[in-house]
Each structure stands twice: as structure tokens, then as C-alpha cells.
Design a protein around this motif. Structure first.
Motif, PDB file in Angstrom:
ATOM      1  N   ILE A 268       0.932  -1.137  -0.064  1.00 32.87           N
ATOM      2  CA  ILE A 268      -0.054  -0.067   0.084  1.00 32.87           C
ATOM      3  C   ILE A 268       0.795   1.340   0.224  1.00 32.87           C
ATOM      4  CG2 ILE A 268      -1.737   1.179   1.368  1.00 32.87           C
ATOM      5  CD1 ILE A 268      -2.763  -1.395   2.336  1.00 32.87           C
ATOM      6  N   GLU A 269       0.689   2.273  -1.078  1.00 23.48           N
ATOM      7  CA  GLU A 269       1.629   3.266  -1.126  1.00 23.48           C
ATOM      8  C   GLU A 269       1.097   4.612  -1.645  1.00 23.48           C
ATOM      9  OE1 GLU A 269       4.725   2.808  -3.887  1.00 23.48           O
ATOM     10  OE2 GLU A 269       3.712   0.974  -5.027  1.00 23.48           O
ATOM     11  N   PRO A 270       0.608   5.422  -0.916  1.00 27.29           N
ATOM     12  CA  PRO A 270      -0.065   6.630  -1.227  1.00 27.29           C
ATOM     13  C   PRO A 270       1.043   7.520  -1.618  1.00 27.29           C
ATOM     14  CG  PRO A 270      -0.240   6.374   1.209  1.00 27.29           C
ATOM     15  CD  PRO A 270       0.216   5.031   0.743  1.00 27.29           C
ATOM     16  N   MET A 271       0.698   8.295  -2.694  1.00 27.69           N
ATOM     17  CA  MET A 271       1.709   9.425  -3.334  1.00 27.69           C
ATOM     18  C   MET A 271       0.842  10.559  -3.217  1.00 27.69           C
ATOM     19  SD  MET A 271       2.976   6.512  -5.992  1.00 27.69           S
ATOM     20  CE  MET A 271       1.916   5.414  -5.740  1.00 27.69           C
ATOM     21  N   VAL A 272       1.388  11.473  -2.587  1.00 27.00           N
ATOM     22  CA  VAL A 272       0.524  12.718  -2.435  1.00 27.00           C
ATOM     23  C   VAL A 272       1.326  13.968  -2.785  1.00 27.00           C
ATOM     24  CG1 VAL A 272      -1.012  13.986  -0.593  1.00 27.00           C
ATOM     25  CG2 VAL A 272      -0.810  11.601  -0.587  1.00 27.00           C
ATOM     26  N   VAL A 273       0.654  14.951  -3.301  1.00 20.97           N
ATOM     27  CA  VAL A 273       1.517  16.295  -3.632  1.00 20.97           C
ATOM     28  C   VAL A 273       0.532  17.360  -3.082  1.00 20.97           C
ATOM     29  CG1 VAL A 273       2.389  15.066  -5.757  1.00 20.97           C
ATOM     30  CG2 VAL A 273       0.084  16.169  -5.992  1.00 20.97           C
ATOM     31  N   ALA A 274       1.388  18.414  -2.889  1.00 15.83           N
ATOM     32  CA  ALA A 274       0.766  19.637  -2.204  1.00 15.83           C
ATOM     33  C   ALA A 274      -0.071  20.503  -3.316  1.00 15.83           C
ATOM     34  CB  ALA A 274       2.001  20.336  -1.739  1.00 15.83           C
ATOM     35  N   GLY A 275       0.028  20.158  -4.347  1.00 16.81           N
ATOM     36  CA  GLY A 275      -0.593  21.095  -5.330  1.00 16.81           C
ATOM     37  C   GLY A 275      -1.468  20.005  -6.373  1.00 16.81           C
ATOM     38  N   SER A 276      -1.404  20.330  -7.648  1.00 16.17           N
ATOM     39  CA  SER A 276      -2.036  19.647  -8.784  1.00 16.17           C
ATOM     40  C   SER A 276      -1.386  18.192  -8.810  1.00 16.17           C
ATOM     41  CB  SER A 276      -1.759  20.444 -10.055  1.00 16.17           C
ATOM     42  OG  SER A 276      -2.107  19.382 -11.136  1.00 16.17           O
ATOM     43  N   GLU A 277      -2.252  17.495  -9.035  1.00 12.95           N
ATOM     44  CA  GLU A 277      -2.032  15.795  -9.230  1.00 12.95           C
ATOM     45  C   GLU A 277      -1.090  15.449 -10.576  1.00 12.95           C
ATOM     46  OE1 GLU A 277      -5.597  13.640 -10.565  1.00 12.95           O
ATOM     47  OE2 GLU A 277      -5.550  14.179  -8.359  1.00 12.95           O
ATOM     48  N   GLU A 278      -1.164  16.566 -11.472  1.00 15.35           N
ATOM     49  CA  GLU A 278      -0.631  16.482 -12.744  1.00 15.35           C
ATOM     50  C   GLU A 278       1.010  16.233 -12.719  1.00 15.35           C
ATOM     51  OE1 GLU A 278      -0.344  18.469 -17.421  1.00 15.35           O
ATOM     52  OE2 GLU A 278      -1.448  19.399 -15.472  1.00 15.35           O
ATOM     53  N   THR A 279       1.445  15.258 -13.248  1.00 17.47           N
ATOM     54  CA  THR A 279       2.879  14.947 -13.317  1.00 17.47           C
ATOM     55  C   THR A 279       3.703  14.717 -14.700  1.00 17.47           C
ATOM     56  OG1 THR A 279       2.374  12.546 -12.874  1.00 17.47           O
ATOM     57  CG2 THR A 279       2.781  14.025 -11.043  1.00 17.47           C
ATOM     58  N   PHE A 280       5.146  14.591 -14.629  1.00 22.08           N
ATOM     59  CA  PHE A 280       5.449  14.342 -15.798  1.00 22.08           C
ATOM     60  C   PHE A 280       6.820  13.221 -15.639  1.00 22.08           C
ATOM     61  CE2 PHE A 280       7.843  17.870 -14.475  1.00 22.08           C
ATOM     62  CZ  PHE A 280       8.956  17.701 -15.266  1.00 22.08           C
TER      63      PHE A 280
ATOM     64  N   HIS B 125       4.211   0.402   2.854  1.00 21.26           N
ATOM     65  CA  HIS B 125       4.295  -0.716   3.738  1.00 21.26           C
ATOM     66  C   HIS B 125       3.715  -1.916   2.993  1.00 21.26           C
ATOM     67  CE1 HIS B 125       6.306   0.137   7.161  1.00 21.26           C
ATOM     68  NE2 HIS B 125       5.463   1.305   7.530  1.00 21.26           N
ATOM     69  N   SER B 126       4.354  -3.175   3.113  1.00 17.25           N
ATOM     70  CA  SER B 126       3.968  -4.400   2.589  1.00 17.25           C
ATOM     71  C   SER B 126       3.203  -4.993   3.749  1.00 17.25           C
ATOM     72  CB  SER B 126       5.139  -5.095   2.292  1.00 17.25           C
ATOM     73  OG  SER B 126       5.777  -4.712   0.982  1.00 17.25           O
ATOM     74  N   VAL B 127       1.871  -5.480   3.344  1.00 19.83           N
ATOM     75  CA  VAL B 127       1.139  -5.690   4.598  1.00 19.83           C
ATOM     76  C   VAL B 127       0.264  -7.245   4.149  1.00 19.83           C
ATOM     77  CG1 VAL B 127      -0.922  -4.967   6.173  1.00 19.83           C
ATOM     78  CG2 VAL B 127       0.542  -3.283   4.864  1.00 19.83           C
ATOM     79  N   ALA B 128       0.417  -7.914   5.143  1.00 17.58           N
ATOM     80  CA  ALA B 128      -0.364  -9.391   5.027  1.00 17.58           C
ATOM     81  C   ALA B 128      -1.508  -9.586   5.967  1.00 17.58           C
ATOM     82  CB  ALA B 128       0.602 -10.204   5.570  1.00 17.58           C
ATOM     83  N   ILE B 129      -2.564 -10.216   5.528  1.00 17.23           N
ATOM     84  CA  ILE B 129      -3.766 -10.680   6.306  1.00 17.23           C
ATOM     85  C   ILE B 129      -3.511 -12.382   6.313  1.00 17.23           C
ATOM     86  CG2 ILE B 129      -6.167 -10.901   6.070  1.00 17.23           C
ATOM     87  CD1 ILE B 129      -5.791  -8.216   6.579  1.00 17.23           C
ATOM     88  N   HIS B 130      -3.439 -12.397   7.514  1.00 16.19           N
ATOM     89  CA  HIS B 130      -3.714 -14.037   7.956  1.00 16.19           C
ATOM     90  C   HIS B 130      -4.686 -14.586   8.799  1.00 16.19           C
ATOM     91  CE1 HIS B 130      -1.583 -13.472  11.761  1.00 16.19           C
ATOM     92  NE2 HIS B 130      -1.378 -12.338  11.321  1.00 16.19           N
ATOM     93  N   ASP B 131      -4.440 -15.713   9.084  1.00 20.01           N
ATOM     94  CA  ASP B 131      -5.765 -16.356   9.651  1.00 20.01           C
ATOM     95  C   ASP B 131      -5.947 -15.678  11.049  1.00 20.01           C
ATOM     96  OD1 ASP B 131      -6.673 -18.233   7.840  1.00 20.01           O
ATOM     97  OD2 ASP B 131      -5.165 -19.677   8.521  1.00 20.01           O
ATOM     98  N   GLY B 132      -4.945 -15.182  12.076  1.00 25.07           N
ATOM     99  CA  GLY B 132      -4.976 -14.256  12.981  1.00 25.07           C
ATOM    100  C   GLY B 132      -5.272 -13.115  12.898  1.00 25.07           C
ATOM    101  N   GLY B 133      -5.061 -12.253  11.821  1.00 25.54           N
ATOM    102  CA  GLY B 133      -5.302 -10.913  11.738  1.00 25.54           C
ATOM    103  C   GLY B 133      -4.402 -10.143  10.489  1.00 25.54           C
TER     104      GLY B 133
END
Length: 276
Positions: free
Chosen positions: A210-222, A243-251
Motif C-alpha cells: 500500500i503506497e499513497p503518493m500525495v502532492v501539495a498541489g496539482s496531481e499532474e506529473t511528468f 508498507h507491505s502488509v499481510a492478512i492471515h488467519d490471525g489478523g
């Protein structure tokens, strides 16, 4: 042709613990040395020493055409910045993305650090807030994964957290999270915003980067002339947390956090459970 399941067995999940910890350690090494006057190439070398020293390989170097252990993105660069001889300066906002492959399994994680600059406290505060909101949205997404029925709920939680900050930040649309396992990038895609498609089901065996990529202004990139670095068109700052995240039988368990995500998940009332 048979399609590989996106869900891992319990034994496979256990095999993903060590590459996650190695990835985390590589970023810890970078965090310890990052400062004005240090080059992005020196940060890359620090991560490489940790990964190779623990018997793993850089999975970034397995991407065709990429020769480095990390991506180091500075200021208006959001992701995929190439480390080299650039010298970090006071007030810079720096995102470092690293990954390790160990015995055929992968980890992937990213952090953002803002360097102090007493001469520009307002700039530093603005960039610190951007990083904090981005990191907070990552943990909101991970917390949502703990109880979600479908992957789409993760992106909705990320977007809601960013919107609730009230800063009007942009979320990159062309770059998203992903499944991870035998390869660093696997199905499914993990969007950082709400989509009409709920996506695959969340149940034990699912591992996501899961990896949010956030910008202070416009989301337009090059993409810059190096064919890798993704920068904002309007020159505003970017932040990247992962982060790399796993769901398993315990949680749920955050593979790329030494504490399994306990500190980051605590504000959301979620307690991670170690993979047995």
C-alpha cells in the motif's frame, strides 16, 4: 494458462517476514544518515549494504534498466527518483523507496523525511504536514485492510483521510499500490482513491504493498528526461509512504515494520497479530 492466485498459503506468508524486515532495516539505515550535505547516492549505498549484508538482493535492480537499490525523490520529485550525486540541502523533502528479495520472496517500503532548515521554518512546516498526512493516509488504508471485505475499501480510506486534512492535496492517479510476493509487483492494483469497482476480496493470504503518493498541489506529473523520475508539473512538493502488509488467519501484520505496525495502527484501534 493458469493464473496464479493472489492469495498466499500460511507457509508462504511466513517466508515473507524476513524480506520485509530486511527492507525495513535498509530504510532505517537511510533514516540514520540522511542530512544536509549527504548525496542521494550515499543513501542508496547505505541501503545496499544492509540488504546485501543480510543475504538478500535488491529487487529494484531486477527491474529492467534500473541499476540502483533505492529510489530517492527530492522536493517536486514524487517517486522513482534516481540516486546519484545530488547533494541534499536544508529544507528538502526526501522520499526513499527500497525493496529486498530474500529466498525468492519480496518486501517493498517507502518513507519520507523533511530536513530541518531554521532559515525557512514555514517551508519545513508545510512539508512536514504533507508527509504526516501522507503517512497518516497509509495507516488509514492499512487499518481499513484489517476489516475490509474488498480491496477498494483501502483506497477509499486513504482518500478520505487526505480529504479530511483540509489541505486540498492531490493524489497521484497514474501510480498505485500492488500485490507483492514472488515478484515485487503482482496483481492486484491498490488504488489510493475511491473507485467504482470494489476489487478482489480481502481474506487470509492477501499481501499488498500500500503506497499513497500525495502532492501539495496539482496531481499532474511528468517523467523527467532520465525516463524514471516522476515530478509535479507545478513544482509543488511530493510525499511517498509505503508498507507491505499481510492478512492471515490471525489478523493483520505489517511485514515492513519491525513492530508489525503496532504503533501506526494504534490510533485506529487495530492490533496487529504476528504471523505464526
Amino acid at each position: 494458462m493458469l493464473r496464479r492466485s493472489i492469495y498466499k498459503t500460511p507457509a508462504q506468508l511466513r517466508s515473507m517476514v524476513e524480506p520485509g524486515l530486511i527492507t525495513a532495516a535498509s530504510l532505517d539505515a537511510v533514516r540514520d544518515m540522511i542530512a544536509p550535505g549527504v548525496t542521494t547516492g550515499e543513501l542508496d549505498a547505505a541501503a545496499a549494504r544492509i540488504i546485501s549484508g543480510r543475504g538478500a538482493e535488491s529487487n529494484f535492480q531486477m527491474v529492467r534498466g534500473y541499476r540502483h537499490t533505492t529510489c530517492v525523490s527530492v522536493n517536486e520529485q514524487v517517486v522513482h527518483g534516481i540516486p546519484g550525486d545530488r547533494v541534499l540541502e536544508p529544507g528538502d523533502i526526501v522520499s526513499i523507496d527500497s525493496g529486498a528479495q530474500f529466498r525468492g520472496w519480496n518486501g517493498d517500503s517507502a518513507i519520507t523525511i523533511v530536513l530541518p532548515d531554521p532559515s525557512r521554518p514555514e517551508l519545513v512546516a508545510e512539508r512536514e504536514t504533507l508527509s504526516q498526512v501522507t503517512e497518516g493516509s497509509l495507516w488509514a488504508g492499512i487499518a481499513a485492510m484489517a476489516t475490509a471485505n474488498h480491496i477498494g475499501e483501502i483506497g477509499a480510506a486513504i482518500e478520505a483521510h487526505i480529504a479530511a486534512s483540509g489541505h486540498g492535496y492531490g493524489i497521484l492517479r497514474d501510480y498505485v499500490g500492488h500485490g507483492i510476493g514472488r515478484k515485487m509487483h503482482e496483481a492486484p492494483s491498490v488504488f489510493n482513491y475511491r473507485t467504482p469497482d470494489p476489487g478482489p476480496r480481502v481474506h487470509p493470504g492477501l499481501v499488498l504493498a500500500i503506497e499513497p503518493m500525495v502532492v501539495a498541489g496539482s496531481e499532474e506529473t511528468f517523467i523527467e528526461d532520465d525516463d524514471w523520475t516522476v515530478s509535479t508539473v507545478d513544482g509543488t512538493s511530493g510525499s511517498h509512504w509505503e508498507h507491505s502488509v499481510a492478512i492471515h488467519d490471525g489478523g493483520i501484520w505489517v511485514l515492513t515494520a519491525a513492530d508489525g505496525g503496532a504503533a501506526g495502527l494504534a490510533p485506529f484501534g487495530v492490533r496487529p497479530v504476528e504471523i505464526g
